[in-house]
Design a protein around this motif. Structure first.
Motif, mmCIF file in Angstrom:
data_model
loop_
_atom_site.group_PDB
_atom_site.id
_atom_site.type_symbol
_atom_site.label_atom_id
_atom_site.label_comp_id
_atom_site.label_asym_id
_atom_site.label_seq_id
_atom_site.Cartn_x
_atom_site.Cartn_y
_atom_site.Cartn_z
ATOM 1 N N GLY A 23 -83.759 -1.123 -23.982
ATOM 2 C CA GLY A 23 -84.003 -0.624 -25.338
ATOM 3 C C GLY A 23 -85.370 0.026 -25.505
ATOM 4 O O GLY A 23 -85.657 0.608 -26.545
ATOM 5 N N LEU A 24 -86.233 -0.069 -24.480
ATOM 6 C CA LEU A 24 -87.612 0.415 -24.663
ATOM 7 C C LEU A 24 -87.855 1.840 -24.146
ATOM 8 O O LEU A 24 -88.894 2.409 -24.432
ATOM 9 N N GLU A 303 -89.219 -5.800 -31.198
ATOM 10 C CA GLU A 303 -88.429 -5.112 -32.229
ATOM 11 C C GLU A 303 -87.430 -4.144 -31.597
ATOM 12 O O GLU A 303 -86.315 -3.993 -32.077
ATOM 13 N N HIS A 304 -87.866 -3.493 -30.527
ATOM 14 C CA HIS A 304 -87.016 -2.463 -29.928
ATOM 15 C C HIS A 304 -86.102 -2.988 -28.836
ATOM 16 O O HIS A 304 -85.260 -2.234 -28.328
ATOM 17 N N ALA A 305 -86.279 -4.242 -28.442
ATOM 18 C CA ALA A 305 -85.447 -4.785 -27.357
ATOM 19 C C ALA A 305 -83.982 -4.652 -27.728
ATOM 20 O O ALA A 305 -83.594 -4.875 -28.881
ATOM 21 N N TYR A 397 -92.853 -2.753 -19.560
ATOM 22 C CA TYR A 397 -92.298 -2.534 -20.896
ATOM 23 C C TYR A 397 -92.373 -1.046 -21.252
ATOM 24 O O TYR A 397 -91.574 -0.549 -22.013
ATOM 25 N N HIS A 398 -93.376 -0.407 -20.668
ATOM 26 C CA HIS A 398 -93.638 0.985 -21.007
ATOM 27 C C HIS A 398 -94.266 1.634 -19.777
ATOM 28 O O HIS A 398 -95.193 1.086 -19.191
ATOM 29 N N SER A 399 -93.718 2.801 -19.403
ATOM 30 C CA SER A 399 -94.252 3.494 -18.224
ATOM 31 C C SER A 399 -95.035 4.720 -18.700
ATOM 32 O O SER A 399 -94.460 5.550 -19.378
ATOM 33 N N PHE A 400 -96.299 4.874 -18.404
ATOM 34 C CA PHE A 400 -97.082 4.052 -17.500
ATOM 35 C C PHE A 400 -98.047 3.085 -18.211
ATOM 36 O O PHE A 400 -98.954 2.584 -17.572
#
Ligand SMILES: Cc1cc2nc3c(=O)[nH]c(=O)nc-3n(C[C@H](O)[C@H](O)[C@H](O)COP(=O)(O)O)c2cc1C
Length: 474
Positions: A23-24, A303-305, A397-400
């Motif tokens: 979801g992220l 929240e976005h999961a 969770y977030h790249s990068f």
């Protein structure tokens, strides 16, 4: 005073849009949809090497997640590990732009025969100058079986028995087929290889017949550094015989220590030393310049999961979202005629609503920290000293941003505390990085080393005893 124990840090990756944090990928600035772009991997590899990471660990699957809701639709919509590129092919590109970064790549022993894989790994070990590791998996997706000509999955423990023979063939090829000085490359005589130093392996086993000789000459490590993730009795026995690095988890310190001790015991049963296995856990590290900044990021990620993504990934055949939120999980499973014993990880006596919220929150983990650099470093020191952890696979969770935050905020703090090597201090093969200088190859006491110099090639190996009652799969 003894030196403080140092952390081994991998970034946990997969060549897909949604690996474990579903979801992220659509979050602003997230680069995940670039996973099929070579530049993505080159930028990432450089960021990791410059940022003080030891390695990048690439997961892999060879089938669709089609158990949840009886088809692949949810997984495809979510980008859940599909589309998914072949991780082995990414390694040479990343190796070309780095000098120290290690590579852990996943490959399954269940569906493709060992000879071609032995060749690919020897090639990667040559090209990376000994920086390659292999995450041994036996595969858990029913769809994977159907992609390779089978009607359904090979039973869990049988997969480990096949894997044991698979490893036996590989050791014969990697360790036993060529002597170190077989390549002569003598221009004067025109002799490239001394044929008296290369031999057939003539393996004939339950599942494989492989003549050899290995088609690649010995690489720096010969056998790549062997990783495995397991928790089952059969898997632990297998790890005791083969694995050098094990991913293990545990919801509490005690559970983690019990798991690790079980594997150390298994290593001893197979003639190895207790510290021949290093333990790595998947860890969430959400760091900000301030505690508040870190909490904000964590809130955003939760929240976005995607609950659908998490459920499809878990391959739970019962769709809990289809039941009223106020009945218990036990009641929902009973209505679906599904045995509760198969899902020991679910909180059976809470309501479906509470269980779904809990699954989405992802908070029940020992190796999760949210905070400023000092809080994070304090917690990582506890993982090292109190839990006995050796390293982490950092969850993205977030790249990068995840990797960059760790590099900019956590690495300097850990270096100050002597918990990571200083810049420029790192060298050697992947195995040396984990076990110390001079250990590029498997130690003599490892079962793979029994074939060195062509010894024991026709001596049968005692079969791995896997007579456990074990029905669960991942
Ligand atoms: C951190 C971690 C990473 C894993 N990565 C993969 C993977 O990339 N591919 C795969 O097929 N299985 C992967 N697995 C699943 C394991 O290979 C294995 O199926 C699972 O740990 C259950 O093993 P067991 O049945 O021996 O307990 C991973 C497991 C963990 C804990």
């Amino acid at each position: 005073m003894s030196e403080p124990k140092q952390l081994f840090v991998n970034l946990f990756e997969m060549a897909c849009v949604s690996h474990i944090t579903h979801g992220l990928w659509p979050l602003p600035g997230n680069n995940r949809e670039r996973f099929a772009d070579l530049d993505y991997w080159l930028e990432l590899a450089q960021l990791l090497e410059d940022g003080g990471f030891d390695g990048i660990f690439l997961a892999d699957v060879i089938g669709a997640y089609d158990v949840f809701r009886g088809g692949p639709e949810t997984a495809l919509r979510e980008g859940l590990q599909s589309p998914n590129l072949d991780p082995l092919l990414l390694v040479p590109a990343m190796a070309a732009v780095t000098e120290r970064l290690g590579f852990g790549v996943t490959f399954s022993t269940t569906y493709e025969p060992p000879f071609a894989f032995a060749r690919r790994m020897s090639t990667l070990d040559h090209l990376t100058k000994g920086r390659i590791g292999w995450n041994i998996v036996t595969s858990y997706l029913p769809n994977a079986a159907r992609n390779f000509g089978l009607d359904g999955e090979v039973p869990h423990d049988v997969r480990y028995r096949y894997a044991d023979e698979y490893l036996d063939v590989l050791y014969k090829l990697w360790e036993g087929s060529w002597d170190d000085d077989a390549v002569v490359a003598d221009r004067a005589s025109g002799v490239f290889t001394d044929p008296s130093k290369v031999r057939y392996i003539d393996h004939v086993g339950e599942r494989f017949r492989v003549a050899g000789p290995h088609i690649v000459h010995p690489s720096v490590q010969r056998t790549p550094t062997l990783f495995q993730a397991t928790g089952s009795p059969a898997g632990i026995e297998f790890a005791g015989r083969h694995a050098e690095v094990v991913f293990t988890g545990g919801r509490t310190s005690d559970e983690f220590r019990r798991n690790a001790d079980g594997m150390r015991d298994a290593a001893e049963r197979h003639g190895r030393e207790r510290d021949d296995i290093r333990f790595i856990a998947m860890a969430g590290v959400i760091v900000g310049r301030t505690q508040e900044e870190a909490e904000d990021k964590w809130r955003l990620y939760r929240e976005h999961a995607s609950l659908d993504g998490i459920l499809a990934h878990s391959s739970l055949p019962v769709d809990l979202t289809a039941f009223p939120r106020d009945i218990t999980v036990r009641e929902a499973l009973a209505r679906a005629d599904f045995p509760a014993s198969k899902v020991p990880y679910l909180p059976l006596d809470t309501t479906v609503g509470a269980a779904l919220d809990f699954i989405k929150q992802g908070r029940d983990e020992r190796f999760l920290v949210v905070g400023d650099p000092k809080t994070v470093a304090d917690e990582i020191e506890r993982w090292l000293d109190e839990d006995g952890l050796d390293g982490i696979n950092l969850r993205q969770y977030h790249s990068f941003d995840t990797a960059r935050d760790f590099a900019e905020l956590v690495v300097p703090e850990l270096r100050r505390r002597g918990r990571l090597p200083q810049e420029g201090e790192v060298s050697g093969t992947l195995r040396e990085r984990l076990f110390g200088a001079g250990r590029s190859r498997l130690p003599e006491r490892h079962i793979g080393a029994r074939y060195r110099g062509g010894a024991n090639l026709d001596a049968p190996v005692e079969p791995l005893r896997l007579d456990f009652e074990h029905a669960a799969s991942f």
